[in-house]
Scaffold this motif. Structure first.
Motif, PDB file in Angstrom:
ATOM      1  N   LYS A  65     -12.936 -21.840  12.869  1.00 30.58           N
ATOM      2  CA  LYS A  65     -14.115 -21.677  13.708  1.00 30.58           C
ATOM      3  C   LYS A  65     -13.711 -20.997  15.018  1.00 30.58           C
ATOM      4  CE  LYS A  65     -17.002 -25.639  12.376  1.00 30.58           C
ATOM      5  NZ  LYS A  65     -17.547 -26.932  12.852  1.00 30.58           N
ATOM      6  N   GLU A  66     -14.698 -20.455  15.727  1.00 30.37           N
ATOM      7  CA  GLU A  66     -14.452 -19.889  17.049  1.00 30.37           C
ATOM      8  C   GLU A  66     -13.918 -20.995  17.958  1.00 30.37           C
ATOM      9  OE1 GLU A  66     -16.842 -17.498  20.617  1.00 30.37           O
ATOM     10  OE2 GLU A  66     -17.869 -18.088  18.773  1.00 30.37           O
ATOM     11  N   GLY A  67     -12.895 -20.697  18.742  1.00 30.37           N
ATOM     12  CA  GLY A  67     -12.266 -21.708  19.590  1.00 30.37           C
ATOM     13  C   GLY A  67     -11.047 -22.340  18.959  1.00 30.37           C
ATOM     14  N   TRP A  68     -10.760 -21.934  17.709  1.00 25.08           N
ATOM     15  CA  TRP A  68      -9.575 -22.414  16.990  1.00 25.08           C
ATOM     16  C   TRP A  68      -8.818 -21.194  16.458  1.00 25.08           C
ATOM     17  CZ3 TRP A  68      -9.167 -27.864  16.534  1.00 25.08           C
ATOM     18  CH2 TRP A  68     -10.318 -28.568  16.874  1.00 25.08           C
ATOM     19  N   THR A  69      -7.523 -21.366  16.220  1.00 22.70           N
ATOM     20  CA  THR A  69      -6.727 -20.254  15.703  1.00 22.70           C
ATOM     21  C   THR A  69      -5.725 -20.766  14.675  1.00 22.70           C
ATOM     22  OG1 THR A  69      -5.343 -18.363  16.338  1.00 22.70           O
ATOM     23  CG2 THR A  69      -4.941 -20.422  17.490  1.00 22.70           C
ATOM     24  N   MET A  70      -5.344 -19.888  13.757  1.00 23.44           N
ATOM     25  CA  MET A  70      -4.394 -20.246  12.702  1.00 23.44           C
ATOM     26  C   MET A  70      -2.961 -20.149  13.256  1.00 23.44           C
ATOM     27  SD  MET A  70      -4.691 -21.086   9.368  1.00 23.44           S
ATOM     28  CE  MET A  70      -6.060 -20.170   8.611  1.00 23.44           C
ATOM     29  N   ASN A  71      -2.198 -21.244  13.163  1.00 24.03           N
ATOM     30  CA  ASN A  71      -0.823 -21.217  13.650  1.00 24.03           C
ATOM     31  C   ASN A  71       0.156 -20.833  12.543  1.00 24.03           C
ATOM     32  OD1 ASN A  71      -0.493 -23.495  12.059  1.00 24.03           O
ATOM     33  ND2 ASN A  71      -0.208 -24.918  13.757  1.00 24.03           N
ATOM     34  N   GLU A  72       1.455 -20.896  12.854  1.00 19.26           N
ATOM     35  CA  GLU A  72       2.473 -20.462  11.896  1.00 19.26           C
ATOM     36  C   GLU A  72       2.517 -21.342  10.648  1.00 19.26           C
ATOM     37  OE1 GLU A  72       6.087 -20.449  14.060  1.00 19.26           O
ATOM     38  OE2 GLU A  72       5.580 -18.683  15.281  1.00 19.26           O
ATOM     39  N   GLU A  73       2.017 -22.564  10.777  1.00 21.75           N
ATOM     40  CA  GLU A  73       1.999 -23.479   9.637  1.00 21.75           C
ATOM     41  C   GLU A  73       0.704 -23.383   8.836  1.00 21.75           C
ATOM     42  OE1 GLU A  73       2.679 -27.270  11.338  1.00 21.75           O
ATOM     43  OE2 GLU A  73       4.766 -26.855  11.882  1.00 21.75           O
ATOM     44  N   ALA A  74      -0.064 -22.323   9.111  1.00 25.24           N
ATOM     45  CA  ALA A  74      -1.333 -22.075   8.418  1.00 25.24           C
ATOM     46  C   ALA A  74      -2.335 -23.205   8.634  1.00 25.24           C
ATOM     47  CB  ALA A  74      -1.105 -21.859   6.925  1.00 25.24           C
ATOM     48  N   ALA A  75      -2.303 -23.769   9.823  1.00 20.41           N
ATOM     49  CA  ALA A  75      -3.274 -24.802  10.199  1.00 20.41           C
ATOM     50  C   ALA A  75      -4.092 -24.292  11.373  1.00 20.41           C
ATOM     51  CB  ALA A  75      -2.568 -26.092  10.580  1.00 20.41           C
ATOM     52  N   CYS A  76      -5.384 -24.609  11.383  1.00 14.97           N
ATOM     53  CA  CYS A  76      -6.244 -24.212  12.497  1.00 14.97           C
ATOM     54  C   CYS A  76      -6.054 -25.192  13.651  1.00 14.97           C
ATOM     55  CB  CYS A  76      -7.707 -24.196  12.066  1.00 14.97           C
ATOM     56  SG  CYS A  76      -8.146 -22.813  10.995  1.00 14.97           S
ATOM     57  N   VAL A  77      -5.646 -24.683  14.813  1.00 11.87           N
ATOM     58  CA  VAL A  77      -5.407 -25.517  15.988  1.00 11.87           C
ATOM     59  C   VAL A  77      -6.267 -25.011  17.145  1.00 11.87           C
ATOM     60  CG1 VAL A  77      -3.083 -26.199  15.323  1.00 11.87           C
ATOM     61  CG2 VAL A  77      -3.422 -24.084  16.640  1.00 11.87           C
ATOM     62  N   ASP A  78      -6.509 -25.897  18.098  1.00  7.85           N
ATOM     63  CA  ASP A  78      -7.367 -25.581  19.241  1.00  7.85           C
ATOM     64  C   ASP A  78      -6.775 -24.473  20.107  1.00  7.85           C
ATOM     65  OD1 ASP A  78      -9.414 -26.027  21.309  1.00  7.85           O
ATOM     66  OD2 ASP A  78      -7.777 -26.930  22.450  1.00  7.85           O
ATOM     67  N   VAL A  79      -7.637 -23.564  20.561  1.00 10.34           N
ATOM     68  CA  VAL A  79      -7.239 -22.550  21.533  1.00 10.34           C
ATOM     69  C   VAL A  79      -7.452 -23.140  22.925  1.00 10.34           C
ATOM     70  CG1 VAL A  79      -7.760 -20.276  22.495  1.00 10.34           C
ATOM     71  CG2 VAL A  79      -7.852 -20.631  20.022  1.00 10.34           C
ATOM     72  N   ASP A  80      -6.397 -23.183  23.741  1.00 13.04           N
ATOM     73  CA  ASP A  80      -6.517 -23.703  25.107  1.00 13.04           C
ATOM     74  C   ASP A  80      -6.981 -22.578  26.034  1.00 13.04           C
ATOM     75  OD1 ASP A  80      -6.409 -24.952  27.511  1.00 13.04           O
ATOM     76  OD2 ASP A  80      -4.312 -25.582  27.387  1.00 13.04           O
ATOM     77  N   GLU A  81      -8.287 -22.466  26.183  1.00 13.18           N
ATOM     78  CA  GLU A  81      -8.843 -21.405  27.028  1.00 13.18           C
ATOM     79  C   GLU A  81      -8.415 -21.558  28.485  1.00 13.18           C
ATOM     80  OE1 GLU A  81     -11.631 -22.019  23.544  1.00 13.18           O
ATOM     81  OE2 GLU A  81     -10.608 -23.314  24.979  1.00 13.18           O
ATOM     82  N   CYS A  82      -8.099 -22.794  28.886  1.00 11.83           N
ATOM     83  CA  CYS A  82      -7.727 -23.052  30.276  1.00 11.83           C
ATOM     84  C   CYS A  82      -6.313 -22.574  30.602  1.00 11.83           C
ATOM     85  CB  CYS A  82      -7.844 -24.546  30.581  1.00 11.83           C
ATOM     86  SG  CYS A  82      -9.517 -25.203  30.335  1.00 11.83           S
ATOM     87  N   ALA A  83      -5.535 -22.267  29.564  1.00 14.01           N
ATOM     88  CA  ALA A  83      -4.159 -21.811  29.780  1.00 14.01           C
ATOM     89  C   ALA A  83      -4.097 -20.306  30.046  1.00 14.01           C
ATOM     90  CB  ALA A  83      -3.299 -22.160  28.572  1.00 14.01           C
ATOM     91  N   ALA A  84      -5.227 -19.631  29.921  1.00 13.56           N
ATOM     92  CA  ALA A  84      -5.253 -18.183  30.146  1.00 13.56           C
ATOM     93  C   ALA A  84      -4.885 -17.869  31.595  1.00 13.56           C
ATOM     94  CB  ALA A  84      -6.629 -17.620  29.817  1.00 13.56           C
ATOM     95  N   GLU A  85      -4.290 -16.708  31.815  1.00 17.89           N
ATOM     96  CA  GLU A  85      -3.870 -16.324  33.164  1.00 17.89           C
ATOM     97  C   GLU A  85      -5.055 -16.259  34.116  1.00 17.89           C
ATOM     98  OE1 GLU A  85      -1.453 -12.642  35.366  1.00 17.89           O
ATOM     99  OE2 GLU A  85      -1.431 -12.846  33.185  1.00 17.89           O
ATOM    100  N   ALA A  86      -6.162 -15.709  33.643  1.00 14.03           N
ATOM    101  CA  ALA A  86      -7.388 -15.664  34.449  1.00 14.03           C
ATOM    102  C   ALA A  86      -8.304 -16.786  33.994  1.00 14.03           C
ATOM    103  CB  ALA A  86      -8.070 -14.306  34.284  1.00 14.03           C
ATOM    104  N   SER A  87      -8.627 -17.707  34.889  1.00 15.00           N
ATOM    105  CA  SER A  87      -9.468 -18.848  34.534  1.00 15.00           C
ATOM    106  C   SER A  87     -10.869 -18.380  34.142  1.00 15.00           C
ATOM    107  CB  SER A  87      -9.579 -19.819  35.719  1.00 15.00           C
ATOM    108  OG  SER A  87     -10.515 -20.851  35.428  1.00 15.00           O
ATOM    109  N   PRO A  88     -11.452 -18.973  33.114  1.00 14.41           N
ATOM    110  CA  PRO A  88     -12.825 -18.610  32.728  1.00 14.41           C
ATOM    111  C   PRO A  88     -13.878 -19.235  33.639  1.00 14.41           C
ATOM    112  CG  PRO A  88     -12.006 -20.345  31.286  1.00 14.41           C
ATOM    113  CD  PRO A  88     -10.868 -19.970  32.180  1.00 14.41           C
ATOM    114  N   CYS A  89     -13.439 -20.027  34.619  1.00 16.39           N
ATOM    115  CA  CYS A  89     -14.373 -20.731  35.507  1.00 16.39           C
ATOM    116  C   CYS A  89     -14.459 -20.055  36.876  1.00 16.39           C
ATOM    117  CB  CYS A  89     -13.941 -22.191  35.666  1.00 16.39           C
ATOM    118  SG  CYS A  89     -13.901 -23.116  34.107  1.00 16.39           S
ATOM    119  N   LYS A  90     -15.428 -20.483  37.682  1.00 15.48           N
ATOM    120  CA  LYS A  90     -15.624 -19.930  39.022  1.00 15.48           C
ATOM    121  C   LYS A  90     -14.543 -20.455  39.969  1.00 15.48           C
ATOM    122  CE  LYS A  90     -20.653 -19.649  38.450  1.00 15.48           C
ATOM    123  NZ  LYS A  90     -21.980 -20.134  38.947  1.00 15.48           N
TER     124      LYS A  90
END
Length: 263
Positions: free
Chosen positions: A126-151
């Motif tokens: 689903k959107e917000g999840w990504t496939m890792n090296e073990e072929a499992a869908c894991v959460d994408v940490d949007e807050c870890a991005a260099e540019a914060s998605p918040c104000k």
């Protein structure tokens, strides 16, 4: 007269039920022909898809079921798909399926489509999840991005498959989390003490911030107020003595009347 009429109707109804045990079938289906037996539809009362015993294989609703209208197509329950409601919709997988029965169960929250119940059984994430090296869908940490998605006055809180933006503490100029201990810098009226932004008591500063005569300083969160002292009131930008205050002063400063000595 009324009692005789009611008795007549009762006898007529008894005879009718005796002659036609299934009154619904006799009247609605066979006589006025506006109904069909359950599991059938249309002018000729044809069987619904999946059969009249289990329309849509028990996983949906047959259009026109029990009426002389409709086309017999299936409107599947949210878990099911296909013309006969035997397939699973996105987000569900089959735990049982044959020619007449199908049971669809919800995928893991990370899966858009899947073949089983875990995040390793995802066919697509689903959107917000990504496939890792073990072929499992894991959460994408949007807050870890260099540019914060918040104000600038918010901090990012990661959640499963998404994120939310939360307001910084009132003492903060930018923050990395909840509370005054997560401030990047302090707002005016606050100072950094013990690694958190705390209120500055302007009333304790060496240089008085309330400079009018007969005026007191009241500290507030992040600021202060200057108000007239007790017995004084605001008038034309100055603190003037109230009538009650004048009377109190007069009572204190006026010497007592001399006593009379007894002769």
């Amino acid at each position: 007269m009324v009692e005789e009429h009611e008795e007549h109707i009762e006898k007529w109804w008894f005879k009718l039920k005796k002659k036609y045990p299934d009154l619904f079938k006799w009247f609605c289906i066979e006589t006025i022909e506006v109904c069909c037996p359950t599991g059938t539809y249309g002018p000729d009362c044809l069987a619904c898809r999946g059969g009249s015993e289990r329309p849509c294989h028990g996983n949906g609703q047959c259009d026109g079921d029990g009426t002389r209208s409709g086309d017999g197509t299936c409107s599947c329950n949210k878990e099911y798909a296909g013309d006969f409601c035997l397939d699973c919709s996105d987000g569900y997988y089959n735990t049982l399926k044959n020619e007449t029965h199908s049971v669809c169960t919800a995928c893991h929250a990370a899966c858009k489509t899947c073949t089983g119940s875990t995040n390793k059984d995802c066919e697509a994430c689903k959107e917000g999840w990504t496939m890792n090296e073990e072929a499992a869908c894991v959460d994408v940490d949007e807050c870890a991005a260099e540019a914060s998605p918040c104000k600038d006055d918010q901090y990012c809180l990661n959640t499963d498959g998404s994120f939310s933006c939360k307001a910084c503490d009132v003492s903060c100029v930018g923050c990395t989390g909840e509370g005054p201990g997560k401030c990047k810098d302090c707002m005016s009226g606050y100072i950094m003490e013990d690694e958190k932004c705390t209120d500055m008591n302007e009333c304790n500063l060496a240089e008085s911030v309330c400079i009018r005569e007969n005026e007191d300083c009241i500290n507030t969160s992040g600021s202060y107020k200057c108000i007239c002292s007790e017995g004084f009131e605001e008038k034309d930008g100055t603190c003037v003595q109230t009538k009650a205050g004048e009377e109190e002063v007069r009572a204190v400063t006026t010497p007592p009347s001399p006593g009379h000595e007894d002769l």
